[in-house]
Design an enzyme around this catalytic site. Structure first.
Site, PDB file in Angstrom:
ATOM      1  N   SER A 559       0.899  -1.272  -0.169  1.00  0.00           N
ATOM      2  CA  SER A 559       0.031  -0.018   0.244  1.00  0.00           C
ATOM      3  C   SER A 559       0.878   1.446  -0.076  1.00  0.00           C
ATOM      4  O   SER A 559       1.638   1.219  -0.981  1.00  0.00           O
ATOM      5  CB  SER A 559      -0.860  -0.061   1.281  1.00  0.00           C
ATOM      6  OG  SER A 559      -2.010   0.802   0.929  1.00  0.00           O
ATOM      7  N   ASP A 644      -9.765  -3.740  -5.435  1.00  0.00           N
ATOM      8  CA  ASP A 644      -9.156  -3.200  -4.227  1.00  0.00           C
ATOM      9  C   ASP A 644      -9.807  -1.625  -4.198  1.00  0.00           C
ATOM     10  O   ASP A 644      -9.633  -0.919  -5.406  1.00  0.00           O
ATOM     11  CB  ASP A 644      -7.586  -2.960  -4.571  1.00  0.00           C
ATOM     12  CG  ASP A 644      -6.928  -2.178  -3.408  1.00  0.00           C
ATOM     13  OD1 ASP A 644      -7.295  -1.681  -2.593  1.00  0.00           O
ATOM     14  OD2 ASP A 644      -5.449  -2.814  -3.108  1.00  0.00           O
ATOM     15  N   HIS A 679      -8.081  -4.791  -1.403  1.00  0.00           N
ATOM     16  CA  HIS A 679      -7.053  -4.411  -0.553  1.00  0.00           C
ATOM     17  C   HIS A 679      -6.252  -5.524   0.494  1.00  0.00           C
ATOM     18  O   HIS A 679      -5.129  -5.572   0.429  1.00  0.00           O
ATOM     19  CB  HIS A 679      -7.070  -3.220   0.196  1.00  0.00           C
ATOM     20  CG  HIS A 679      -5.957  -2.104   0.238  1.00  0.00           C
ATOM     21  ND1 HIS A 679      -5.087  -1.666  -0.408  1.00  0.00           N
ATOM     22  CD2 HIS A 679      -5.391  -1.964   1.481  1.00  0.00           C
ATOM     23  CE1 HIS A 679      -4.323  -1.030  -0.162  1.00  0.00           C
ATOM     24  NE2 HIS A 679      -4.167  -1.086   1.112  1.00  0.00           N
TER      25      HIS A 679
END
Length: 712
Positions: A559, A644, A679
């Site tokens: 991320s 995501d 995610h």
């Protein structure tokens, strides 16, 4: 987010266009180029892969599938090893595990797993643990027919009869709220979509408050009130957070007296409150927002205790105010600001309050009687440990539940009697397999010197038999954003690296809060580059001090930590043999300029608003996608999820396509897309281990530690 002989020998099509092609070797997909001009502040950027942004375009899906096919072919020789790693990691985990029960409002609540099953079972026992088990939710049954499944926050009504819960079957963190009758088992037909997954009950047992998300941006922007038994379309909008740099949430104080609406951004917060006995009343402002002032509230007796950075209290302080006059001009210091101690949280009990502090990077838990008859810190004798306050919903108790682990010590859940100072270990994490002995591992904290002279700590762990020298493989991990601190924690999964001679290093770089709030302030906005150079300087320290060498150093981040990986390989690619970038946020400028992309506007206080030229230019100067250049890059595995909601799949997809165009080496570059997840990756308890096995197999293979039986 180099290598063994087989992997070195792979020659990709894009790097040997003038050579005779070996058709037995996998050919990397080449994304077509459609130039799109992106103009801001009279600066023109050309994005040749912008077309990949359209997930509804079948050609995009076909391209992503080709990337997955290429990944499978390149890593085919490690498939058996991945499987071995998966079962190795799974074998250490107790399958029929359960949480330590906690008591709330007359019931003991337990989360447990069954052997061979992927999802948790949520149950409870009335009055005593010997009472019959009441299964509230069986995740395994509920997940049937779904590729992805997750239950959101479960909230029980004050009379214990109803439960509101959220379900996500897409992995975009857009939960559908429903209500279940815990007495009859009936799940009512009302469905509330696009929520955060959680809700809170008023004290009337029929009114709930919940947070809705914008269906496009996914910003949590509205609080609604719903009365059980009425149609969901009749829900009443209670609050709309119209500032698109803020999100909103709703919760109940531990005292159960107040329902609170929180508005929050990176730098600023604001709370409204309502007596939970009066669900038809109007929320009142606790204290209006002031830019740069953050605060959170805890209720005790007839006062509120306010954790805040007001009055330039960088490391936060605790203030006190009466229920009758709550605005900030009435706040009085209760625990003053301390320059060297970060005050992270407060937990309220009837006779005690517990402070969560951080000093010199180390967690500290301080227990104080309200009458000031005593105060003391819990003792922790280590430099690479994690301690935290656990689940303590019961207000009227002298027992504090907390957790402890270190990089060499499995997690423990401990009940501590705050009166007698006696502790009871309720559970120690079991490491199955019969071979684990914590005495076989060593951990330490070391300090690198950054280029500006600042000392940057690293927590490292390794097997005691590992010979530390320039040939020792090291996996260096970091995050470094949002003030999120990666504490030195224990991991059974990580043992698969340590037992193969790896050192695992957590770099506590600026951008987190490991060394206090200023550590965070020095790693964001126009100081963001400190995050990246800290990581590089930690790598150089490891190499210069013979912990490893560039041929054996690996980097990993996900991320915002994937953005870190993207910058690092642009500015210091020569330091790493391999890099894993998970769901990486790499197209920073384009994303931050598009306020229709989920969660963008709320990020301005972290990265800056590129609509302002100074932030645009600074952001562009490090943006991984914009700064890809013609140079050699390390071996790389990039992962993402099609659904995501945090970092859109097209960022890593475009980045990989551009890297393929520019890179001047024959090192590996593969992109693996989970076409069913978002995610957080796979939703199942053990399915997620398969993703870790892919990552570990990648770097172990580069290091030549793949079993010979798996090599070609």
């Amino acid at each position: 987010m180099k290598g063994i002989v087989f992997l070195i020998s792979i020659t990709f099509a894009y790097s040997c266009q003038n050579d005779k092609k070996d058709m037995t070797k996998p050919i990397a997909p080449v994304a077509k180029k459609i130039a799109k001009e992106l103009i801001k502040h009279e600066d023109v950027r050309v994005d040749n892969y912008y077309w990949l942004n359209d997930r509804e375009n079948q050609e995009v899906i076909e391209y992503l599938n080709k990337e997955n096919e290429f990944y499978s072919k390149v890593t085919e020789h490690t498939k058996g090893f991945q499987n071995d790693l998966f079962f190795e990691m799974k074998s250490r985990i107790k399958e029929d595990d359960s949480s330590v029960p906690y008591k709330q409002n007359g019931y003991w609540y337990v989360t447990r797993y069954e052997t061979g099953k992927e999802y948790p079972i949520y149950s409870r026992h009335k009055d005593t643990l010997e009472a019959p088990e009441e299964i509230m939710f069986n995740g395994n049954e509920m997940a049937e027919g779904h590729d992805y499944f997750k239950i959101g926050g479960i909230s029980i009504s004050p009379d214990n009869n109803l439960a509101v819960f959220g379900v996500d079957t897409v992995s975009r963190r857009q939960y559908i709220l429903q209500i279940k009758n815990l007495k009859t088992g009936e799940i009512y037909s009302d469905r509330i979509e696009d929520t955060t997954g959680g809700a809170v009950w008023a004290n009337d047992n029929k009114t709930i408050y919940y947070t809705k998300k914008d269906s496009v941006t996914l910003r949590s922007d509205k609080i609604y009130k719903y009365k059980f038994g009425e149609l969901a379309e009749n829900d009443l909008l209670i609050f709309h957070e119209k500032d698109d740099t803020f999100g909103t949430a709703v919760y109940k104080t531990k005292s159960k007296k107040y329902i609170a609406i929180l508005s929050y951004s990176t730098l600023t917060s604001e709370v409204q409150i309502l007596n939970a006995d009066n669900p038809d009343g109007e929320f009142s402002m606790f204290s209006p927002r002031v830019r740069g002032v953050e605060y959170s509230i805890s209720h005790y007796e007839n006062s509120f205790y306010v954790l805040t950075n007001k009055d330039e209290a960088t490391n936060f302080k605790l203030m006190k105010v009466s229920e009758e006059a709550t605005t900030s001009e009435n706040w009085k210091d209760f625990i003053p600001h301390r320059k060297n101690v970060l005050l992270e949280d407060i937990d309220i009990f009837k006779n005690y309050y517990v402070l969560s502090e951080r000093e010199n990077g180390l967690n500290k838990l301080k227990i104080v009687r309200w009458d000031n008859a005593s105060s003391y810190y819990l003792p922790f004798g280590n430099e690479t440990y994690t301690a935290y306050v656990g689940t303590n919903p019961d207000y009227d108790t002298n027992i504090l539940r907390y957790g402890y682990n270190s990089m060499t010590t499995p997690s423990s859940v401990i009940d501590f009697n705050m009166d007698t100072k006696e502790k009871t270990i309720k559970k120690e994490q079991e490491v199955l397999g019969g071979t684990f002995n914590k005495d076989n591992y060593k951990s330490e904290r070391i300090w690198a010197t950054a280029r500006d002279g600042v000392k940057v700590p690293m927590s490292i762990v390794y097997h005691k038999n590992t010979n530390i020298n320039e040939e020792t493989p090291v996996l260096q991990y970091a995050y470094g954003s949002y003030g999120s601190t990666i504490d030195p924690y224990f991991s059974t999964i990580r043992l698969s690296l340590l037992d193969r001679g790896f050192i695992f290093a957590i770099a506590h770089i600026r951008g987190g809060e490991y060394l206090g709030r200023q550590w965070y302030e020095d790693g964001k906005l126009l100081k963001k580059k400190n995050t990246f150079t800290d990581f590089v300087d930690c790598s150089k320290f490891l190499i210069e001090n013979n912990y490893t060498s560039a041929e054996h150093l690996y980097a990993m981040g996900g991320s915002a930590g994937g953005l870190l990986m993207g910058v690092v390989i642009n500015i210091a690619p020569e330091l790493y043999n391999g890099v894993i970038a998970s769901v990486p946020f790499v197209d920073v400028v384009t994303t931050m300029l598009d306020d229709s992309i989920p969660l963008t506007t709320g990020e301005y206080d972290e990265w800056g608003n590129p609509n302002e030229k100074v932030f645009y230019e600074y952001m562009k100067s490090y943006s991984p996608y914009d700064m890809v250049k013609k140079q050699k890059y390390p071996n790389m595995l990039v992962t993402t999820g099609l659904h995501d909601s945090q970092v859109q799949y097209f960022e890593p997809a475009k980045w990989v396509a551009k890297l393929r165009e520019y890179k001047k080496d024959t090192n590996i570059l593969v992109l693996n897309i989970n076409m069913d997840a978002g995610h957080g990756g796979a939703s199942g308890r053990f399915e997620s281990l398969k993703e870790v096995a892919k990552e570990y197999a990648f770097i172990l293979d580069l290091e030549g530690k793949t079993p010979l039986s798996q090599k070609k």
